[in-house]
Design a protein around this motif. Sequence first.
Motif, PDB file in Angstrom:
ATOM      1  N   LEU A  90       3.017  21.335  -9.916  1.00 30.80           N
ATOM      2  CA  LEU A  90       4.104  22.201  -9.447  1.00 30.80           C
ATOM      3  C   LEU A  90       3.786  22.771  -8.068  1.00 30.80           C
ATOM      4  N   ALA A  91       2.538  23.197  -7.865  1.00 32.00           N
ATOM      5  CA  ALA A  91       2.145  23.747  -6.562  1.00 32.00           C
ATOM      6  C   ALA A  91       2.263  22.693  -5.466  1.00 32.00           C
ATOM      7  N   ALA A  92       1.809  21.484  -5.761  1.00 33.74           N
ATOM      8  CA  ALA A  92       1.905  20.405  -4.776  1.00 33.74           C
ATOM      9  C   ALA A  92       3.365  20.076  -4.477  1.00 33.74           C
ATOM     10  N   ALA A  96       5.152  20.553  -0.892  1.00 37.03           N
ATOM     11  CA  ALA A  96       5.788  19.393  -0.259  1.00 37.03           C
ATOM     12  C   ALA A  96       7.255  19.674   0.036  1.00 37.03           C
ATOM     13  N   LEU A  97       7.936  20.374  -0.869  1.00 39.14           N
ATOM     14  CA  LEU A  97       9.341  20.708  -0.664  1.00 39.14           C
ATOM     15  C   LEU A  97       9.517  21.649   0.525  1.00 39.14           C
ATOM     16  N   LEU A  98       8.599  22.613   0.652  1.00 39.99           N
ATOM     17  CA  LEU A  98       8.708  23.591   1.732  1.00 39.99           C
ATOM     18  C   LEU A  98       8.473  22.971   3.108  1.00 39.99           C
ATOM     19  N   VAL A  99       7.549  22.027   3.176  1.00 42.62           N
ATOM     20  CA  VAL A  99       7.206  21.454   4.483  1.00 42.62           C
ATOM     21  C   VAL A  99       7.973  20.170   4.789  1.00 42.62           C
ATOM     22  N   ALA A 100       8.663  19.612   3.793  1.00 44.83           N
ATOM     23  CA  ALA A 100       9.297  18.306   3.975  1.00 44.83           C
ATOM     24  C   ALA A 100      10.351  18.311   5.066  1.00 44.83           C
ATOM     25  N   ARG A 101      11.264  19.272   5.027  1.00 47.02           N
ATOM     26  CA  ARG A 101      12.362  19.277   5.992  1.00 47.02           C
ATOM     27  C   ARG A 101      11.872  19.345   7.438  1.00 47.02           C
ATOM     28  N   THR A 206      13.072  13.890   1.493  1.00 48.58           N
ATOM     29  CA  THR A 206      12.423  15.024   0.831  1.00 48.58           C
ATOM     30  C   THR A 206      12.050  14.675  -0.602  1.00 48.58           C
ATOM     31  N   THR A 207      12.963  14.011  -1.312  1.00 46.36           N
ATOM     32  CA  THR A 207      12.716  13.663  -2.717  1.00 46.36           C
ATOM     33  C   THR A 207      11.499  12.771  -2.870  1.00 46.36           C
ATOM     34  N   ILE A 208      11.395  11.738  -2.037  1.00 46.60           N
ATOM     35  CA  ILE A 208      10.277  10.809  -2.189  1.00 46.60           C
ATOM     36  C   ILE A 208       8.971  11.451  -1.740  1.00 46.60           C
ATOM     37  N   PHE A 209       9.039  12.364  -0.766  1.00 44.71           N
ATOM     38  CA  PHE A 209       7.838  13.077  -0.329  1.00 44.71           C
ATOM     39  C   PHE A 209       7.336  13.979  -1.450  1.00 44.71           C
ATOM     40  N   VAL A 210       8.235  14.685  -2.106  1.00 43.25           N
ATOM     41  CA  VAL A 210       7.842  15.569  -3.212  1.00 43.25           C
ATOM     42  C   VAL A 210       7.310  14.757  -4.381  1.00 43.25           C
TER      43      VAL A 210
END
Length: 310
Positions: A90-92, A96-101, A206-210
Motif C-alpha cells: 500500500l505504501a509503495a 507511486a500514485l503521488l509521484v506518477a503524474r 499512472t495505473t501501470i506505474f502503480v
Amino acid sequence: MSRRSLLGLIVLAAVLAVTPFLVPNSYYLDIVIRMAINAVIVLSLNLLVGYAGQISLGHAGFVGIGAYASAVLPTHFGWHPLPALAAGALAAGVLALLVARPILRLKGHYLAMATLGLGIIINIVIRNEAAWTGGPDGMPVPSMGLFGFDLMSDRQWYWVVAAVLLLSVWGALNLIDSPVGRALRGLHGSEIASQVVGIDVPRFKTTIFVLSAVVASIMGSILAHYVGFVTPDVANFFHSIELVTMVVVGGMASVFGSVLGAVLLTALPQALATFEGWEIVVFGAILMLCMIFLPRGLVPTLAARLRLEN
C-alpha cells in the motif's frame, strides 16, 4: 490468451514442477528461488518499460519499501508478516500514485533521471533512519507465517515463489491481450496517436506505474522473509540497473523474455563469484552488447528468426 502464450505457460508450469527434483543441493535451489523472485519483479517492470514505454531507473526503491515494511513493522510494532506485506504494498502504491503524474509527464532521459532520483531518495531514507532500519548494516526479518505454519525450508519457499511466478505470468499474459494491454502498447507507439483515438494517457501511465510498484514491493517483502535479513543494498541504484538489464536482455515487451532475462542475470553473478567487484562491468557490457546486437532482446529476436526460418 493466444495459443502460443498458453503453450508457453504450460511449458513454464512443467519446468517449475520438475525443477526442485532436479537441482542437486540447497545452494542451487536457493539460486532458483531468487531467479523466480527476480522474474516477477522484472515482469512488473517490463509492463512499465517494455509495454508502456516508461523508463524507470529507481524500481529497486519499491522493492526496498516492501522489504523494510516486512522487517520494521513486525520487529518494532509486532505486526503479523502478512499485514506488514500488505502495508508495504500500500505504501509503495500510494507513493507511486503521488509521484506518477509529475514524473510521467517527462520523457526520455528526463524521465530516467526523475525515477533515478526517486530511487536514490528511498535508499537514503533507509540508510539514514538507522534507529528503525539498522542503517547500512541492515536488520533481521522474522519468518513468514502462512496458513498456520512458518515457512522455513527452501522447498517450502520454492513452491510459494513458483506459484507466485506462474500466477504473475498468467496475469500478465491476460493483461497484455486485454484492452488495457492494447492501450499500453499504443502508449509505447505514440502518446499523441493514443490520445487521438480516445485513450486516457495519464490514467493508463499512472495505473501501470502503480501496479508495477505494488508488485515490486510484494516481491521485496517475500525476498526479505526468505533471506531473513535485509540491507539497504536491496534498494540501491545497482539493483535498479540489474532489473532494467534483465528486461533488456530477456526482451522488452515480452512476458517470457522477462523470465529468461531474470534467470540468466541472476545466475551470472554466481558464475562470476571469483571475479569479485567486476559484476558491474559485466552487466554494463552485456547491456551494451544487447543494445547493439539484440536490441529487441533474446526472446523476441529468437522468435522472429524462427518465424523467418519457417
